[in-house]
Design a protein around this motif. Structure first.
Motif, PDB file in Angstrom:
ATOM      1  N   ALA A 136       8.652  62.469  89.783  1.00 16.61           N
ATOM      2  CA  ALA A 136       8.961  61.198  89.135  1.00 16.61           C
ATOM      3  C   ALA A 136      10.051  61.320  88.072  1.00 16.61           C
ATOM      4  CB  ALA A 136       7.703  60.599  88.516  1.00 16.61           C
ATOM      5  N   GLU A 137      10.350  62.544  87.656  1.00 14.91           N
ATOM      6  CA  GLU A 137      11.353  62.750  86.610  1.00 14.91           C
ATOM      7  C   GLU A 137      12.696  63.213  87.172  1.00 14.91           C
ATOM      8  OE1 GLU A 137       9.593  65.479  83.885  1.00 14.91           O
ATOM      9  OE2 GLU A 137       7.950  64.125  83.342  1.00 14.91           O
ATOM     10  N   LEU A 138      12.812  63.298  88.486  1.00 12.13           N
ATOM     11  CA  LEU A 138      14.034  63.796  89.120  1.00 12.13           C
ATOM     12  C   LEU A 138      14.853  62.671  89.727  1.00 12.13           C
ATOM     13  CD1 LEU A 138      12.574  66.864  91.089  1.00 12.13           C
ATOM     14  CD2 LEU A 138      13.674  66.899  88.843  1.00 12.13           C
ATOM     15  N   ASN A 139      16.133  62.946  89.917  1.00 17.73           N
ATOM     16  CA  ASN A 139      16.961  62.097  90.775  1.00 17.73           C
ATOM     17  C   ASN A 139      17.242  62.902  92.045  1.00 17.73           C
ATOM     18  OD1 ASN A 139      19.245  63.825  90.357  1.00 17.73           O
ATOM     19  ND2 ASN A 139      19.724  62.748  88.446  1.00 17.73           N
ATOM     20  N   PRO A 140      17.842  62.298  93.074  1.00 19.16           N
ATOM     21  CA  PRO A 140      18.055  63.018  94.334  1.00 19.16           C
ATOM     22  C   PRO A 140      18.831  64.327  94.185  1.00 19.16           C
ATOM     23  CG  PRO A 140      18.360  60.681  94.678  1.00 19.16           C
ATOM     24  CD  PRO A 140      18.201  60.872  93.198  1.00 19.16           C
ATOM     25  N   ALA A 141      19.849  64.336  93.343  1.00 19.18           N
ATOM     26  CA  ALA A 141      20.654  65.548  93.175  1.00 19.18           C
ATOM     27  C   ALA A 141      19.833  66.666  92.529  1.00 19.18           C
ATOM     28  CB  ALA A 141      21.888  65.249  92.334  1.00 19.18           C
ATOM     29  N   GLU A 142      19.044  66.320  91.519  1.00 20.90           N
ATOM     30  CA  GLU A 142      18.200  67.324  90.851  1.00 20.90           C
ATOM     31  C   GLU A 142      17.135  67.844  91.805  1.00 20.90           C
ATOM     32  OE1 GLU A 142      18.478  65.470  86.313  1.00 20.90           O
ATOM     33  OE2 GLU A 142      16.947  64.767  87.740  1.00 20.90           O
ATOM     34  N   LEU A 147      15.052  72.128  95.488  1.00 21.37           N
ATOM     35  CA  LEU A 147      14.622  72.365  96.867  1.00 21.37           C
ATOM     36  C   LEU A 147      15.386  73.508  97.525  1.00 21.37           C
ATOM     37  CD1 LEU A 147      12.814  71.168  99.219  1.00 21.37           C
ATOM     38  CD2 LEU A 147      14.877  69.923  99.911  1.00 21.37           C
ATOM     39  N   THR A 148      16.692  73.572  97.283  1.00 20.36           N
ATOM     40  CA  THR A 148      17.547  74.532  97.990  1.00 20.36           C
ATOM     41  C   THR A 148      17.861  75.782  97.172  1.00 20.36           C
ATOM     42  OG1 THR A 148      19.533  73.360  97.226  1.00 20.36           O
ATOM     43  CG2 THR A 148      18.596  72.689  99.350  1.00 20.36           C
ATOM     44  N   LYS A 149      17.162  75.956  96.070  1.00 20.10           N
ATOM     45  CA  LYS A 149      17.398  77.144  95.242  1.00 20.10           C
ATOM     46  C   LYS A 149      17.180  78.412  96.044  1.00 20.10           C
ATOM     47  CE  LYS A 149      15.927  79.328  90.928  1.00 20.10           C
ATOM     48  NZ  LYS A 149      15.020  79.239  89.745  1.00 20.10           N
ATOM     49  N   HIS A 177       6.012  63.904 107.294  1.00 18.48           N
ATOM     50  CA  HIS A 177       5.906  62.947 108.391  1.00 18.48           C
ATOM     51  C   HIS A 177       6.671  61.669 108.055  1.00 18.48           C
ATOM     52  CE1 HIS A 177       3.992  59.626 110.678  1.00 18.48           C
ATOM     53  NE2 HIS A 177       4.053  60.503 111.660  1.00 18.48           N
ATOM     54  N   HIS A 178       6.534  61.211 106.823  1.00 21.67           N
ATOM     55  CA  HIS A 178       7.243  59.999 106.396  1.00 21.67           C
ATOM     56  C   HIS A 178       8.753  60.202 106.468  1.00 21.67           C
ATOM     57  CE1 HIS A 178       7.323  56.126 104.255  1.00 21.67           C
ATOM     58  NE2 HIS A 178       8.376  56.609 103.607  1.00 21.67           N
ATOM     59  N   ALA A 179       9.209  61.405 106.128  1.00 19.28           N
ATOM     60  CA  ALA A 179      10.643  61.703 106.152  1.00 19.28           C
ATOM     61  C   ALA A 179      11.152  62.065 107.542  1.00 19.28           C
ATOM     62  CB  ALA A 179      10.947  62.850 105.185  1.00 19.28           C
ATOM     63  N   LYS A 180      10.217  62.230 108.489  1.00 19.49           N
ATOM     64  CA  LYS A 180      10.557  62.632 109.863  1.00 19.49           C
ATOM     65  C   LYS A 180      11.303  63.965 109.889  1.00 19.49           C
ATOM     66  CE  LYS A 180      10.628  57.919 111.710  1.00 19.49           C
ATOM     67  NZ  LYS A 180       9.310  58.056 112.354  1.00 19.49           N
ATOM     68  N   LEU A 181      10.776  64.918 109.124  1.00 25.61           N
ATOM     69  CA  LEU A 181      11.349  66.256 109.063  1.00 25.61           C
ATOM     70  C   LEU A 181      10.305  67.287 109.472  1.00 25.61           C
ATOM     71  CD1 LEU A 181      13.314  66.006 105.699  1.00 25.61           C
ATOM     72  CD2 LEU A 181      14.322  66.255 107.988  1.00 25.61           C
ATOM     73  N   ALA A 193      21.997  64.020 103.452  1.00 22.17           N
ATOM     74  CA  ALA A 193      21.230  62.820 103.815  1.00 22.17           C
ATOM     75  C   ALA A 193      19.751  63.159 104.009  1.00 22.17           C
ATOM     76  CB  ALA A 193      21.797  62.187 105.080  1.00 22.17           C
ATOM     77  N   ASP A 194      19.485  64.330 104.587  1.00 17.32           N
ATOM     78  CA  ASP A 194      18.088  64.748 104.785  1.00 17.32           C
ATOM     79  C   ASP A 194      17.391  64.988 103.442  1.00 17.32           C
ATOM     80  OD1 ASP A 194      18.192  64.697 107.573  1.00 17.32           O
ATOM     81  OD2 ASP A 194      19.006  66.737 107.658  1.00 17.32           O
ATOM     82  N   ILE A 195      18.106  65.587 102.509  1.00 17.65           N
ATOM     83  CA  ILE A 195      17.535  65.854 101.178  1.00 17.65           C
ATOM     84  C   ILE A 195      17.227  64.537 100.470  1.00 17.65           C
ATOM     85  CG2 ILE A 195      18.036  66.790  98.893  1.00 17.65           C
ATOM     86  CD1 ILE A 195      19.673  68.984 100.294  1.00 17.65           C
ATOM     87  N   GLU A 196      18.139  63.592 100.550  1.00 20.18           N
ATOM     88  CA  GLU A 196      17.917  62.294  99.913  1.00 20.18           C
ATOM     89  C   GLU A 196      16.743  61.572 100.567  1.00 20.18           C
ATOM     90  OE1 GLU A 196      21.689  60.405 100.244  1.00 20.18           O
ATOM     91  OE2 GLU A 196      22.568  61.493  98.538  1.00 20.18           O
ATOM     92  N   ASN A 197      16.643  61.682 101.879  1.00 19.49           N
ATOM     93  CA  ASN A 197      15.542  61.074 102.615  1.00 19.49           C
ATOM     94  C   ASN A 197      14.208  61.709 102.226  1.00 19.49           C
ATOM     95  OD1 ASN A 197      14.095  59.648 104.653  1.00 19.49           O
ATOM     96  ND2 ASN A 197      14.309  61.402 106.024  1.00 19.49           N
TER      97      ASN A 197
END
Length: 265
Positions: A136-142, A147-149, A177-181, A193-197
């Protein structure tokens, strides 16, 4: 294991019952649940509760003068609220008794993994927080940066308490499942786009289930807290039909954990 939505409703229920209260008893019926020796448990008696916090998957009860009870429910630990004069079950690991009721910690099964730490500290997060970021404290870039560290599977990354706070086996299945990944997709091979999704799925699933559980319990104390909820898409639904496409839900088992996913979605 209770995760962010479950712990959030626990804390909401505890706040209405415990803030401003003083325990008349603090009893351990199983000495193995206590993982610290200082401060002594009797130092918490008749001390006002002034704060309640979620620290990852732990619940922290804050008392006057920076005294803390930090509880990890693990897989089978649960809270029970007992009305005054109601007898505490012999199977309860520990309990705090108040004038208006009793908070008991119970644990199902023979493997006793739930834990209680007693502490006096000005920074309870420094002592007990594994370091995972709050979604809840992150934005997509953060989110993407965390995630990819390292290059892990999505399932492992989402459930790593040092990466993300409060997500475990159940809600990671629902998020993916919600993200279809795929749960075995590698984090460093994701497109932007996948990370943002995936980030959007994390926010939506955690928020939706927190609100759903809050509405379900209302003013009642949470009971039957479980990782297997009616309405979940894939978690705990092995061989049942995916609610989106109808394909049978599959699973991957490893150690004491498992992944539930729809192979088509």
């Amino acid at each position: 294991m209770p995760e962010l939505p479950d712990i959030s409703v626990y804390i909401a229920a505890l706040k209405t019952r415990l803030l401003g209260a003083r325990a008349s008893k603090f009893v351990f019926q199983s000495p193995f649940v206590l993982r610290t020796v200082e401060p002594a448990s009797d130092e918490f008696v008749d001390r006002e509760i002034v704060d309640l916090r979620r620290i990852g998957k732990r619940i922290a009860l804050g008392f006057e003068q920076d005294y803390w009870i930090v509880i990890h429910l693990m897989i089978a630990g649960r809270f029970a609220w007992l009305e005054p004069q109601k007898k505490v079950p012999k199977a309860a690991l520990a309990y705090l008794e108040f004038e208006h009721g009793t908070l008991a910690l119970t644990e199902a099964g023979s493997k006793k993994r739930a834990s209680i730490h007693l502490s006096q500290t000005a920074d309870v997060y420094a002592d007990f927080d594994p370091g995972g970021a709050e979604i809840a404290e992150l934005n997509p870039a953060e989110f993407g940066k965390v995630l990819t560290k390292n290059n892990h599977t999505l399932k492992r990354a989402l459930t790593d308490p040092k990466l993300f706070s409060g997500i475990g086996n159940a809600y990671s299945d629902e998020i993916l499942h919600h993200a279809k990944l795929s749960p075995i997709q590698q984090t460093q091979k994701l497109e932007t786009a996948d990370i943002e999704n995936l980030f959007s799925a994390c926010v939506e699933v955690l928020q939706t289930w927190t609100e759903r559980l809050a509405d379900f319990y209302g003013d009642k104390f949470p009971t039957k807290v479980t990782a297997f909820r009616e309405g979940m898409a894939v978690h705990g639904r092995y061989q049942q039909a995916c609610p989106v496409c109808g394909t049978a839900v599959q699973r991957i088992r490893y150690a004491t954990n498992e992944v539930n996913y729809c192979p088509r979605c």
